[in-house]
Scaffold this motif. Sequence first.
Motif, PDB file in Angstrom:
ATOM      1  N   ASP A  30       0.814  -1.214   0.000  1.00 34.97           N
ATOM      2  CA  ASP A  30       0.000   0.000   0.000  1.00 34.97           C
ATOM      3  C   ASP A  30       0.851   1.269   0.000  1.00 34.97           C
ATOM      4  O   ASP A  30       0.589   2.211  -0.747  1.00 34.97           O
ATOM      5  CB  ASP A  30      -0.914   0.027   1.238  1.00 34.97           C
ATOM      6  N   GLU A  31       1.883   1.285   0.858  1.00 37.82           N
ATOM      7  CA  GLU A  31       2.647   2.530   1.014  1.00 37.82           C
ATOM      8  C   GLU A  31       3.452   2.867  -0.231  1.00 37.82           C
ATOM      9  O   GLU A  31       3.819   4.015  -0.438  1.00 37.82           O
ATOM     10  CB  GLU A  31       3.636   2.432   2.180  1.00 37.82           C
ATOM     11  N   GLU A  32       3.747   1.853  -1.038  1.00 41.80           N
ATOM     12  CA  GLU A  32       4.619   2.086  -2.188  1.00 41.80           C
ATOM     13  C   GLU A  32       3.845   2.298  -3.476  1.00 41.80           C
ATOM     14  O   GLU A  32       4.384   2.820  -4.455  1.00 41.80           O
ATOM     15  CB  GLU A  32       5.576   0.897  -2.345  1.00 41.80           C
ATOM     16  N   GLY A  33       2.621   1.874  -3.494  1.00 38.75           N
ATOM     17  CA  GLY A  33       1.837   2.002  -4.721  1.00 38.75           C
ATOM     18  C   GLY A  33       2.119   0.860  -5.671  1.00 38.75           C
ATOM     19  O   GLY A  33       3.034   0.067  -5.458  1.00 38.75           O
ATOM     20  N   TYR A  34       1.335   0.790  -6.726  1.00 44.55           N
ATOM     21  CA  TYR A  34       1.380  -0.383  -7.598  1.00 44.55           C
ATOM     22  C   TYR A  34       2.220  -0.232  -8.852  1.00 44.55           C
ATOM     23  O   TYR A  34       2.537  -1.201  -9.518  1.00 44.55           O
ATOM     24  CB  TYR A  34      -0.042  -0.807  -7.975  1.00 44.55           C
ATOM     25  N   GLN A  35       2.596   1.018  -9.211  1.00 47.41           N
ATOM     26  CA  GLN A  35       3.201   1.184 -10.540  1.00 47.41           C
ATOM     27  C   GLN A  35       4.514   0.415 -10.699  1.00 47.41           C
ATOM     28  O   GLN A  35       4.770  -0.162 -11.759  1.00 47.41           O
ATOM     29  CB  GLN A  35       3.378   2.664 -10.877  1.00 47.41           C
ATOM     30  N   ASP A  36       5.321   0.370  -9.631  1.00 50.91           N
ATOM     31  CA  ASP A  36       6.589  -0.365  -9.740  1.00 50.91           C
ATOM     32  C   ASP A  36       6.355  -1.840 -10.049  1.00 50.91           C
ATOM     33  O   ASP A  36       7.131  -2.455 -10.792  1.00 50.91           O
ATOM     34  CB  ASP A  36       7.395  -0.255  -8.436  1.00 50.91           C
ATOM     35  N   ALA A  37       5.308  -2.401  -9.477  1.00 54.31           N
ATOM     36  CA  ALA A  37       5.020  -3.811  -9.749  1.00 54.31           C
ATOM     37  C   ALA A  37       4.612  -3.998 -11.213  1.00 54.31           C
ATOM     38  O   ALA A  37       4.976  -4.995 -11.852  1.00 54.31           O
ATOM     39  CB  ALA A  37       3.919  -4.316  -8.811  1.00 54.31           C
ATOM     40  N   PHE A  38       3.868  -3.043 -11.763  1.00 49.38           N
ATOM     41  CA  PHE A  38       3.528  -3.112 -13.194  1.00 49.38           C
ATOM     42  C   PHE A  38       4.792  -3.035 -14.048  1.00 49.38           C
ATOM     43  O   PHE A  38       4.934  -3.763 -15.030  1.00 49.38           O
ATOM     44  CB  PHE A  38       2.561  -1.975 -13.581  1.00 49.38           C
ATOM     45  N   GLN A  39       5.710  -2.137 -13.657  1.00 46.14           N
ATOM     46  CA  GLN A  39       6.952  -1.995 -14.434  1.00 46.14           C
ATOM     47  C   GLN A  39       7.754  -3.291 -14.383  1.00 46.14           C
ATOM     48  O   GLN A  39       8.264  -3.760 -15.395  1.00 46.14           O
ATOM     49  CB  GLN A  39       7.801  -0.842 -13.876  1.00 46.14           C
ATOM     50  N   ALA A  40       7.845  -3.879 -13.192  1.00 48.61           N
ATOM     51  CA  ALA A  40       8.620  -5.110 -13.043  1.00 48.61           C
ATOM     52  C   ALA A  40       7.974  -6.253 -13.817  1.00 48.61           C
ATOM     53  O   ALA A  40       8.654  -7.063 -14.459  1.00 48.61           O
ATOM     54  CB  ALA A  40       8.738  -5.472 -11.562  1.00 48.61           C
ATOM     55  N   ALA A  41       6.642  -6.302 -13.776  1.00 55.04           N
ATOM     56  CA  ALA A  41       5.932  -7.350 -14.525  1.00 55.04           C
ATOM     57  C   ALA A  41       6.195  -7.187 -16.019  1.00 55.04           C
ATOM     58  O   ALA A  41       6.484  -8.157 -16.724  1.00 55.04           O
ATOM     59  CB  ALA A  41       4.435  -7.289 -14.228  1.00 55.04           C
ATOM     60  N   ALA A  42       6.114  -5.950 -16.498  1.00 57.16           N
ATOM     61  CA  ALA A  42       6.353  -5.698 -17.924  1.00 57.16           C
ATOM     62  C   ALA A  42       7.771  -6.118 -18.303  1.00 57.16           C
ATOM     63  O   ALA A  42       7.991  -6.752 -19.343  1.00 57.16           O
ATOM     64  CB  ALA A  42       6.111  -4.230 -18.242  1.00 57.16           C
TER      65      ALA A  42
END
Lengths: 373, 373
Positions: free
Chosen positions: A84-96
């Motif tokens: 929650d504190e970090e947000g989701y965009q980094d996970a999308f970038q890593a997945a991509a």
Amino acid sequence: MAFHTSDTRLDPIYSILETEQLDAVAFVPGPNFQRLFTANFHLMERPLVVIIPKLGEPAAIVPDLELASFEKLAFPGNVFGWKDEEGYQDAFQAAAASLTQLSNAPQIGLEAQRMRVFEQMALQMALPDARFVDAHAAISSIRLVKSQDEIEHLKHAIAISEAALEATLQQIEIGQTEKQIEAILLNELFAHGADGLAFDPIVAAGDNSAEPHATARPDYKIKSGDALLFDFGASWQGYNADITRTFFVGEVSEHDRAFYETVLAANERGRKVSKAGLSAHTVDDAVQLVLENSQFAAFRVHKTGHGLGLDVHEAPQIMRGNHQELEAGMVYTVEPGLYRPGECGVRIEDDVVVTEDGIQCLTTFSRELRIVG
Amino acid sequence: MAFHTSDTRLDPIYSILETEQLDAVAFVPGPNFQRLFTANFHLMERPLVVIIPKLGEPAAIVPDLELASFEKLAFPGNVFGWKDEEGYQDAFQAAAASLTQLSNAPQIGLEAQRMRVFEQMALQMALPDARFVDAHAAISSIRLVKSQDEIEHLKHAIAISEAALEATLQQIEIGQTEKQIEAILLNELFAHGADGLAFDPIVAAGDNSAEPHATARPDYKIKSGDALLFDFGASWQGYNADITRTFFVGEVSEHDRAFYETVLAANERGRKVSKAGLSAHTVDDAVQLVLENSQFAAFRVHKTGHGLGLDVHEAPQIMRGNHQELEAGMVYTVEPGLYRPGECGVRIEDDVVVTEDGIQCLTTFSRELRIVG
């Protein structure tokens, strides 16, 4: 040569990638997710997105607090958690970044009627060269033909709904409000074993019945001569019933009786004409012709019906112009209606499963004109 | 000089258009729609989209079968109906053409957590030069501060939920399955007057309680020593309760008691520290510190809470990094939790409304450790 995962649960998706010439599909919790993984998650403000590429390992973006549940899926690919504190965009970038075998400018199919805009925006930011297309129908096609087990689930949801309706009718009295009757119905649905609601029930009397998606009024008391329309369904283990019956309160005028019988004839026509091999268009056309050739032709508003299963409104849409061929095992609603604005609406809705030579009607509640209250 | 509509219901939207430098916003049925028009529609496969431009008349794309209901809104703009057989794209094109005062390459804000991809695709096709941005937070800000009437609605939803929980606890016996207990809870919610469910309830015992969003198991029987967690809420007239209580079945170990008391201390800290003028970050930080400074620091998974109202998860998000200032009238959950994977999870969730010097706690159910069954 390149390989994708050998998890057979994903075979239907790989077929779709092939047929639709897509490089990947992305989907979110919901009916397709449940059908693929026999488990589901809430669709909420925390994105959970699964990407299945044609080549290479799938990827999943999963909120941290869902990771323990997600682990049970034995997901055949890489999982990117986010806090929650970090947000989701980094996970999308890593997945991509993990989709190393994705072509340049990939074409990615989405469940466009399910996925929300912010999930697509996050995907687009992570995959700036991707082109996103609506693959809702293609992806959802994995749910078109129901297994016997799915039919049994639907039957159970319908049995709960019909028992709740009968119990509700026993309690109806002239002078109750629509909202009071809705409360009785809700109570009976859960007393009879519903897991949830297929959708917010419609309980509409008098002039309100002429609005196909009316909201129950707290201040309207049912009175003699009113139509009283119920459109509702229990859900059970994810499967949804969807049934409509229209009754009359205390008495019925000759005009309303003829109105009712016209809708009933259209409903019967829809159940009689359906069978595997026909198109959805043909079924709707036959139903609409009954209405169009009646004295009430001016009061038609909608198509015959829609597919039903893990989603309440899914393919096949039973409407003119949809030339999709009906196949044995498809389930849909037959729900013609007529609506005289400000006066009276009647809809009679059954849930049917297509067979080689006709249909099996899953709903069993009587359609005979019935006076209540 | 150019004018927009003078319907005061839209004033908050015009302010947002100004502040966010948007040329228009588009939104769909849901909480924001209900707050603006005090009426709502189902979000379904038939798109219903409202576009409010900064200049000129608003436009609405409405399925034909919703037109009668839509008319009651007295919508201050042009309405473009569409029929099932014809599809919706023509109505989007006509609506776009009606927005004659829209600038070239307009910037259009969307409720990106609510609107689905296919609705945006239809908008994009009709307005090919438009740039769509996520304006979910800005649009939803119209619901941040609750009126007294809204608070009363929330209290009613909470009262139903708490009465249903107490009635459920009276019926619990060792050996019942999670699914059976869930059925009892659902039954009691509607018996006590729920209109609907805020979300599918979570009823989780033993190891399952350690999954924050667990699904009730049909084959797990509760046994002595298990934690038994309920996270659920009635909805009433669109407003949602969201309450979690964790009990223990038959007995509780000293370790689990300490675990429970740690979460309770964090919950108390969240309720004590909250007041207008603080940031959401500060509240979450205070709550997380209680957990971090305990022997159970390793078992934290999620933030303190989220806003609550017509949506179950809305702003303000009570989490570190969100420096949004709390204002009197905001409503949110205080729901710290700890989760020992495979063993035990505890969450204690209250719904609070912020006041100038603290909070008013809307939930009243006891938080004392309680043994059930």
